[in-house]
Design an enzyme around this catalytic site. Structure first.
Site, PDB file in Angstrom:
ATOM      1  N   ARG A 261      19.915 -51.547  12.382  1.00 54.02           N
ATOM      2  CA  ARG A 261      20.644 -51.889  13.605  1.00 54.02           C
ATOM      3  C   ARG A 261      22.137 -51.764  13.334  1.00 54.02           C
ATOM      4  O   ARG A 261      22.603 -51.995  12.221  1.00 54.02           O
ATOM      5  CB  ARG A 261      20.337 -53.324  14.037  1.00 54.02           C
TER       6      ARG A 261
ATOM      7  N   TYR B 158      16.551 -44.931  15.041  1.00 54.15           N
ATOM      8  CA  TYR B 158      16.008 -46.031  14.232  1.00 54.15           C
ATOM      9  C   TYR B 158      15.482 -47.148  15.150  1.00 54.15           C
ATOM     10  O   TYR B 158      16.163 -47.555  16.107  1.00 54.15           O
ATOM     11  CB  TYR B 158      17.069 -46.596  13.269  1.00 54.15           C
TER      12      TYR B 158
ATOM     13  N   LYS C  86      14.885 -55.998  20.617  1.00 46.53           N
ATOM     14  CA  LYS C  86      16.117 -56.794  20.575  1.00 46.53           C
ATOM     15  C   LYS C  86      16.937 -56.629  21.860  1.00 46.53           C
ATOM     16  O   LYS C  86      17.516 -57.594  22.362  1.00 46.53           O
ATOM     17  CB  LYS C  86      16.962 -56.395  19.370  1.00 46.53           C
TER      18      LYS C  86
ATOM     19  N   HIS D 222      15.080 -65.973  19.318  1.00 43.17           N
ATOM     20  CA  HIS D 222      14.718 -65.231  18.106  1.00 43.17           C
ATOM     21  C   HIS D 222      13.838 -66.140  17.248  1.00 43.17           C
ATOM     22  O   HIS D 222      14.278 -66.656  16.229  1.00 43.17           O
ATOM     23  CB  HIS D 222      16.026 -64.852  17.392  1.00 43.17           C
TER      24      HIS D 222
ATOM     25  N   SER E 116      17.864 -63.501   9.491  1.00 41.25           N
ATOM     26  CA  SER E 116      17.067 -62.534   8.738  1.00 41.25           C
ATOM     27  C   SER E 116      17.085 -62.888   7.249  1.00 41.25           C
ATOM     28  O   SER E 116      17.983 -63.575   6.773  1.00 41.25           O
ATOM     29  CB  SER E 116      17.579 -61.118   8.970  1.00 41.25           C
TER      30      SER E 116
ATOM     31  N   CYS F  52      15.046 -64.891   5.736  1.00 33.02           N
ATOM     32  CA  CYS F  52      14.691 -66.284   5.467  1.00 33.02           C
ATOM     33  C   CYS F  52      13.186 -66.523   5.609  1.00 33.02           C
ATOM     34  O   CYS F  52      12.740 -67.664   5.644  1.00 33.02           O
ATOM     35  CB  CYS F  52      15.461 -67.217   6.398  1.00 33.02           C
TER      36      CYS F  52
ATOM     37  N   ASP G 248       8.686 -62.870  15.754  1.00 30.06           N
ATOM     38  CA  ASP G 248      10.119 -62.531  15.910  1.00 30.06           C
ATOM     39  C   ASP G 248      10.761 -63.063  17.193  1.00 30.06           C
ATOM     40  O   ASP G 248      11.910 -63.462  17.162  1.00 30.06           O
ATOM     41  CB  ASP G 248      10.274 -61.006  15.851  1.00 30.06           C
TER      42      ASP G 248
ATOM     43  N   ARG H  31      10.187 -49.942   7.325  1.00 28.14           N
ATOM     44  CA  ARG H  31       9.436 -50.789   8.248  1.00 28.14           C
ATOM     45  C   ARG H  31       7.998 -50.345   8.454  1.00 28.14           C
ATOM     46  O   ARG H  31       7.666 -49.184   8.244  1.00 28.14           O
ATOM     47  CB  ARG H  31      10.121 -50.746   9.633  1.00 28.14           C
TER      48      ARG H  31
HETATM   49  C1  OXD Z   1      15.876 -58.361  12.896  1.00 31.78           C
HETATM   50  C2  OXD Z   1      14.535 -57.781  13.054  1.00 31.78           C
HETATM   51  O1  OXD Z   1      16.792 -57.644  12.466  1.00 31.78           O
HETATM   52  O2  OXD Z   1      13.634 -58.516  13.494  1.00 31.78           O
HETATM   53  O3  OXD Z   1      16.046 -59.545  13.203  1.00 31.78           O
HETATM   54  O4  OXD Z   1      14.350 -56.588  12.789  1.00 31.78           O
HETATM   55 MN    MN Z   2      14.323 -60.415  14.188  1.00 31.47          MN
END
Ligand code: OXD
Ligand code: MN
Length: 587
Positions: free
Chosen positions: A69, A196, A205, A225, A247, A249, A276, A370
């Site tokens: 991102r 991506y 997102k 989130h 992220s 965690c 997520d 991913r």
């Molecule tokens: C993030 C994801 O970046 O879930 O939070 O990919």
């Molecule tokens: Mn996320």
């Protein structure tokens, strides 16, 4: 196809702009998707993996400049800069539309424009919202088919102009002209020059967090989130927890947690509703209900193994798209760092280079590689995953990575204090990322990169939601920290499946079954209330885990003040009040 003139007019306009050679409506049928997979394989856009070992699985690699991102190129274009707030990039809508229209002009020449009607949330659920994504990428179509509900069944449900307009063109993947832009007031998302996932699967997102957070504020609900999990006790009762973490965690790990053996034997079990994103609404009974608006997991591959997350790994065994991992050329399977200790000798590294994985130095898989896996593949997917009414949330959990500050767990005194605890969420940077280690990054409710309007107003919305709920029925709010360290820098808590022990205290608190002691920062468990059966942990270590160091906290308060100052007068009075209470308690 549809007769909806709002859809058709917008499509005409975007067609005239991007000038594709052809338009294809995605109907959601398996035949159409299968034909697209075959086309992507024929053009080299995707590689078919071993059908016996990984049935229905494909591989894709992105441009080397396009692997994550891009927060610095992500914009919230509200009419005024104030509405976007100090932590979002902003440009005036007219100026941004001008810039983007020039970039999209002819961007799909010689390509097909795919029209993907998609639903975030079960089709027809009162929680759900519809989007249409126009894209020139088959990869996007096939990923959206996993991550969302797509096709004619969604198109039929669109009423008038009630859909989010999403335009994506990979154009020439030029990083200097890459933009991920949101126009909340126009219910519009535009993404250009990327291929991506996080930048181009616009349902995730962009829609389900940035646009949805704005819609939620207007309409009285929340887009967060957060993972959602159900914890089943030996009596077969299931209680639901929603949890927000920045992220790195362990959100996916917590969502798919496997309890320690002795708790499993007693009959405890965790069910995954989402890993997520959560959309939350107040039900007719005054409780807070949540759905996972997604239909799949877009998970980070490196670090995922039988040991760290068996359920996530199992989810990737069929009908999955892998992006930027490494390929074992001998049997056309996939590999990434942390999967096992056995990198393939005959290996295609993520950039496409042929290497010997046994002697290779560096990463075979990109650190942000991913898997896109259907949620229904997950062995512990909740039976309530498709429930259009969502699941009732008993507890909201915030967390971060803090070596010294936050104790293992504490409870907020009430909703208002809980909102403050979420607003002061922070995490320390790790050695895994470039830059200084241990630097505190404030990430309120883990929404820093994802809030679609002024963060101060977002705090206000959280406070208002609390006022609309019966305090007896509102979820209780907690904060956890799995990453507390001792003087030597060793982690004090084992984490992973053992985090279940903390979830049990949390649920006991929700049911009034466990005590807590007041402290300057909130309500702490008594040592006896954290079950450490079979754990190799001393009393001193547990004491350290629950200890609140006032000096360290005062430093954090100074950092919180500095952070909140950027919101000026827009910061809700309740947040200022809670900050004062904390400071006074610590003095
Ligand atoms: C993030 C994801 O970046 O879930 O939070 O990919
Ligand atoms: Mn996320």
């Amino acid at each position: 196809m549809t007769e909806n003139k709002f859809v058709l007019n917008w499509l005409d306009k975007m067609k005239d702009l991007c000038k594709p050679s052809e338009i294809v409506w995605i109907d959601g049928s398996e035949e159409q998707l299968e034909a697209l997979r075959a086309e992507a394989v024929a053009t080299g856009e995707m590689i078919k993996l071993n059908e016996e070992k990984l049935p229905g699985c494909y591989y894709h690699r992105t441009a080397e400049n396009d692997v994550a991102r891009v927060e610095d190129r992500t914009f919230i274009c509200t009419p005024t800069e104030e509405e976007a707030g100090p932590i979002n990039n902003w440009m005036a809508p007219d100026e941004m539309y001008d810039k983007l229209y020039k970039l999209y002009d002819g961007s799909m020449q010689g390509r097909t424009m795919y029209v993907i009607p998609y639903s975030m949330g079960p089709v027809g659920s009162p929680f759900s919202k519809i989007g249409i994504e126009l894209t020139d990428s088959i990869y996007v179509v096939l990923n959206m088919a996993i991550m969302t509900r797509i096709g004619n069944k969604v198109l039929e449900k669109i009423e008038g102009d009630d859909f989010t307009k999403c335009l994506h063109s990979k154009k020439d993947v030029n990083p200097d002209e890459r933009y991920i832009v949101h126009f909340p007031q126009d219910n519009t998302i535009m993404s250009v020059n990327s291929a991506y996932g996080g930048n181009v699967l616009l349902g995730k997102k962009c829609f389900a967090l940035r646009i949805a957070s704005y819609l939620g504020k207007q309409e009285g609900w929340m887009a967060e989130h957060m993972l959602i999990l159900g914890l089943e006790n030996p009596q077969g009762e299931v209680k639901y927890i929603a949890a927000a973490f920045p992220s790195a965690c362990g959100k996916t790990n917590l969502a798919m947690l496997i309890p320690p053996e002795y708790l499993k034997e007693k009959g405890y079990k965790v069910w995954t509703v989402g890993d997520d994103i959560a959309w939350l609404r107040i039900g007719a009974d005054g409780r807070l209900y949540a759905i996972n608006p997604e239909a799949g997991f877009f998970g980070v591959a490196p670090g995922t193994s039988v040991k760290t997350n068996f359920n996530a790994l199992e989810s990737t065994k069929k009908n999955t798209i892998f992006t930027n991992v490494a390929i074992n050329n001998d049997d056309m399977t996939v590999w990434w760092e942390g999967l096992d200790k056995n990198p393939p000798e005959n290996c295609t590294e993520w950039t496409g280079k042929q290497v010997n994985g046994k002697t290779y130095e560096g990463n075979l898989a990109h650190p942000n590689s991913r898997f896109t896996a259907p949620a229904i593949n997950c062995p512990c997917i909740s039976p309530e995953f498709e429930n259009p009414q969502g699941v009732p949330i008993s507890a909201i959990v915030f967390g971060g990575r803090r070596a010294k500050t936050a104790p293992l767990v504490y409870q907020a005194r009430d909703w208002e204090h809980g909102v403050f605890v979420g607003a002061t969420m922070a995490s320390e940077t790790t050695a895994a990322a470039a830059g200084a280690v241990g630097v505190v990054r404030r990430d309120p409710m883990a929404m820093k990169p994802f809030v679609g309007y002024n963060m101060a107003d977002y705090f206000g919305h959280w406070l208002e939601m609390g006022e609309k709920m019966d305090p007896e029925k509102a979820p209780k709010i907690f904060h956890v920290n799995w990453f507390r360290k001792d003087e030597e820098g060793n982690f004090l808590w084992p984490g992973f499946g053992d985090n279940m022990r903390v979830l049990l205290w949390i649920l006991d608190r929700c049911e009034g079954k466990a005590d807590a002691q007041d402290s300057p920062i909130g309500l702490l468990p008594s040592m006896k209330d954290i079950d450490v059966t079979n754990l190799d942990i001393t009393e001193e270590q547990l004491e350290e885990l629950l200890h609140v160091d006032k000096d360290v906290w005062m430093e954090d308060v100074a950092n919180q003040k500095e952070y909140f100052a950027q919101f000026g007068d827009r910061l809700p009075a309740a947040i200022k009040k809670q900050l004062e209470i904390l400071e006074n308690n610590l003095k």
